[in-house]
Design an enzyme around this catalytic site. Structure first.
Site, PDB file in Angstrom:
ATOM      1  CG  ASP A  49      -1.823   1.213   1.265  1.00 46.30           C
ATOM      2  OD1 ASP A  49      -2.935   1.088   0.720  1.00 46.30           O
ATOM      3  OD2 ASP A  49      -1.434   2.275   1.780  1.00 46.30           O
ATOM      4  CE1 TYR A  54       0.817   7.886   2.356  1.00 41.87           C
ATOM      5  CE2 TYR A  54       1.185   5.595   1.786  1.00 41.87           C
ATOM      6  CZ  TYR A  54       0.398   6.573   2.360  1.00 41.87           C
ATOM      7  OH  TYR A  54      -0.793   6.212   2.941  1.00 41.87           O
ATOM      8  CE  LYS A  79      -3.673   4.658   0.370  1.00 39.53           C
ATOM      9  NZ  LYS A  79      -2.275   4.589   0.784  1.00 39.53           N
ATOM     10  CG  HIS A 112      -4.662   9.697   0.136  1.00 38.91           C
ATOM     11  ND1 HIS A 112      -3.324   9.602  -0.167  1.00 38.91           N
ATOM     12  CD2 HIS A 112      -4.775   9.259   1.426  1.00 38.91           C
ATOM     13  CE1 HIS A 112      -2.669   9.140   0.882  1.00 38.91           C
ATOM     14  NE2 HIS A 112      -3.523   8.917   1.854  1.00 38.91           N
TER      15      HIS A 112
HETATM   16  P1  NDP Z   1       0.827   1.505  11.825  1.00 32.84           P
HETATM   17  O1  NDP Z   1      -0.286   1.448  12.796  1.00 32.84           O
HETATM   18  O2  NDP Z   1       1.008   0.449  10.820  1.00 32.84           O
HETATM   19  O3  NDP Z   1       2.146   1.652  12.709  1.00 32.84           O
HETATM   20  C1  NDP Z   1       3.419   1.789  12.173  1.00 32.84           C
HETATM   21  C2  NDP Z   1       4.376   2.063  13.348  1.00 32.84           C
HETATM   22  O4  NDP Z   1       4.388   0.937  14.229  1.00 32.84           O
HETATM   23  C3  NDP Z   1       5.801   2.293  12.922  1.00 32.84           C
HETATM   24  O5  NDP Z   1       6.319   3.279  13.789  1.00 32.84           O
HETATM   25  C4  NDP Z   1       6.474   0.966  13.158  1.00 32.84           C
HETATM   26  O6  NDP Z   1       7.834   1.139  13.491  1.00 32.84           O
HETATM   27  C5  NDP Z   1       5.706   0.438  14.355  1.00 32.84           C
HETATM   28  N1  NDP Z   1       5.606  -1.034  14.339  1.00 32.84           N
HETATM   29  C6  NDP Z   1       5.197  -1.811  13.306  1.00 32.84           C
HETATM   30  N2  NDP Z   1       5.211  -3.111  13.659  1.00 32.84           N
HETATM   31  C7  NDP Z   1       5.644  -3.162  14.939  1.00 32.84           C
HETATM   32  C8  NDP Z   1       5.881  -4.223  15.834  1.00 32.84           C
HETATM   33  N3  NDP Z   1       5.652  -5.488  15.483  1.00 32.84           N
HETATM   34  N4  NDP Z   1       6.339  -3.904  17.077  1.00 32.84           N
HETATM   35  C9  NDP Z   1       6.562  -2.617  17.432  1.00 32.84           C
HETATM   36  N5  NDP Z   1       6.350  -1.575  16.628  1.00 32.84           N
HETATM   37  C10 NDP Z   1       5.900  -1.841  15.379  1.00 32.84           C
HETATM   38  O7  NDP Z   1       0.733   2.972  11.151  1.00 32.84           O
HETATM   39  P2  NDP Z   1       0.697   3.580   9.687  1.00 32.84           P
HETATM   40  O8  NDP Z   1       0.243   4.975   9.838  1.00 32.84           O
HETATM   41  O9  NDP Z   1       1.965   3.374   8.978  1.00 32.84           O
HETATM   42  O10 NDP Z   1      -0.468   2.789   8.936  1.00 32.84           O
HETATM   43  C11 NDP Z   1      -0.251   1.659   8.138  1.00 32.84           C
HETATM   44  C12 NDP Z   1      -0.368   1.983   6.660  1.00 32.84           C
HETATM   45  O11 NDP Z   1      -1.657   2.506   6.369  1.00 32.84           O
HETATM   46  C13 NDP Z   1       0.570   3.082   6.164  1.00 32.84           C
HETATM   47  O12 NDP Z   1       1.902   2.690   6.058  1.00 32.84           O
HETATM   48  C14 NDP Z   1      -0.095   3.459   4.873  1.00 32.84           C
HETATM   49  O13 NDP Z   1       0.215   2.518   3.861  1.00 32.84           O
HETATM   50  C15 NDP Z   1      -1.557   3.405   5.274  1.00 32.84           C
HETATM   51  N6  NDP Z   1      -2.074   4.733   5.692  1.00 32.84           N
HETATM   52  C16 NDP Z   1      -3.079   5.281   4.951  1.00 32.84           C
HETATM   53  C17 NDP Z   1      -3.608   6.493   5.274  1.00 32.84           C
HETATM   54  C18 NDP Z   1      -4.700   7.050   4.447  1.00 32.84           C
HETATM   55  O14 NDP Z   1      -5.042   8.234   4.643  1.00 32.84           O
HETATM   56  N7  NDP Z   1      -5.286   6.316   3.547  1.00 32.84           N
HETATM   57  C19 NDP Z   1      -3.098   7.290   6.413  1.00 32.84           C
HETATM   58  C20 NDP Z   1      -2.061   6.624   7.158  1.00 32.84           C
HETATM   59  C21 NDP Z   1      -1.597   5.390   6.801  1.00 32.84           C
HETATM   60  P3  NDP Z   1       9.075   0.880  12.476  1.00 32.84           P
HETATM   61  O15 NDP Z   1       8.624   1.237  11.090  1.00 32.84           O
HETATM   62  O16 NDP Z   1      10.119   1.822  13.025  1.00 32.84           O
HETATM   63  O17 NDP Z   1       9.450  -0.560  12.631  1.00 32.84           O
END
Ligand code: NDP
Length: 276
Positions: A49, A54, A79, A112
């Site tokens: 995704d 991004y 998006k 988006h």
């Molecule tokens: P998430 O809820 O997926 O959280 C990501 C965070 O959690 C990062 O800081 C990551 O750290 C940490 N993390 C991931 N796995 C673990 C684990 N197993 N243990 C501990 N920490 C962990 O947040 P996102 O906002 O990234 O949402 C996911 C996806 O949704 C996005 O990447 C994007 O593709 C989408 N999205 C879409 C939006 C929209 O408006 N349509 C808005 C926001 C997101 P690290 O990377 O440092 O490991």
């Protein structure tokens, strides 16, 4: 029961989308995105995704090529960003995204955010792309019930997906019911609340009971709630951890216990009051 990382939800147009995907929001463009997506594909994820905003579409494209995984085995979402909304500008933005991803066909193209005064025209451009076969499915993101109620009578193609902020603190029961009724698959962004969900005591305790991490408990809960989920990580061990959710099942009472954590608590931008 969802048993493997390649198990799919079937969208309202028959297209299949893996229940578990890999998000790349805030993943730095360049090597970090390319490496993370490569690790995800090696781990077995088959759903990525991204989004124009991004700024890492080209790195996602490079990783897909480098992985050696067949193109038709990977589901790719991107998006149209808010500043590109409108009919002609969406068509143009799509061409650029497709070029950056270096893909002929995009699996899923989403509006988006519901930019007021523009999202209907934007969605109509997505319909055009769908009719031309440039995308296999179209949908929306951050749409609340009232946005969908306004959109649906004005368009021909029911969105396949609505990707929204969705996690234990924000479960949007009205939206879940509405989407189910309309045949729109719900997809969770920020499923881990960007890390904040991992210290919720109920989830930590449940993790101990199942011998699983808090992240795995939340992801498994998403799957059992039949919500497509796309956790993000740049950390190889976490990318793997988040995929190890197919060897256990939460008992119904544990799914119900997480359901009670809903506080209607939105942690990020509100679709009715965003200014970007
Ligand atoms: P998430 O809820 O997926 O959280 C990501 C965070 O959690 C990062 O800081 C990551 O750290 C940490 N993390 C991931 N796995 C673990 C684990 N197993 N243990 C501990 N920490 C962990 O947040 P996102 O906002 O990234 O949402 C996911 C996806 O949704 C996005 O990447 C994007 O593709 C989408 N999205 C879409 C939006 C929209 O408006 N349509 C808005 C926001 C997101 P690290 O990377 O440092 O490991």
């Amino acid at each position: 029961m969802i048993k493997s990382i390649t198990d799919c939800a079937i969208l309202n147009n028959g297209v299949k989308i893996p229940w578990l995907g890999f998000g790349v929001f805030q993943t730095p463009p360049g090597d970090v995105t390319e490496r993370s997506v490569c690790v995800a594909l090696e781990t077995g994820y088959r759903h990525i995704d991204t989004a124009k905003i991004y700024e890492n579409e080209s790195d996602v494209g490079k990783a897909i090529k480098a992985s050696g995984v067949l193109r038709n085995e990977i589901f790719v979402t991107t998006k149209v960003w808010n500043s590109d909304q409108g009919y002609e500008s969406t068509l143009k933005a799509f061409d650029l995204s497709r070029k950056l991803l270096d893909l002929d066909v995009i699996d899923l193209y989403l509006v988006h955010w519901p930019v007021v005064g523009k999202y209907v025209e934007t969605y109509k451009a997505c319909e055009q792309l769908y009719k031309e076969g440039k995308v296999r499915a179209i949908g929306v993101s951050n749409f609340m019930v009232h946005h969908l109620e306004y959109l649906l009578p004005r368009v021909d193609v029911v969105p396949t997906i609505n990707q929204v902020e969705w996690h234990p603190w924000l479960q949007l029961p009205k939206l879940v019911r509405y989407c189910r009724k309309q045949g729109i698959q719900l997809q969770a962004w920020a499923p881990l609340i960007e890390g904040q969900g991992l210290t919720i005591p109920t989830i930590v305790e449940m993790g101990k009971k199942y011998g699983k991490s808090p992240a795995q408990v939340i992801i498994r809960w998403d799957l059992q709630r039949k919500v497509v989920t796309i956790p993000k990580s740049v950390t190889p061990a976490r990318i793997k951890e988040n995929a190890e959710v197919f060897d256990f099942e939460l008992a119904p009472e544990d799914v119900a216990a997480i359901n009670t954590l809903d506080e209607n608590k939105r942690m990020f931008a509100d679709p009715d009051y965003f200014d970007f």
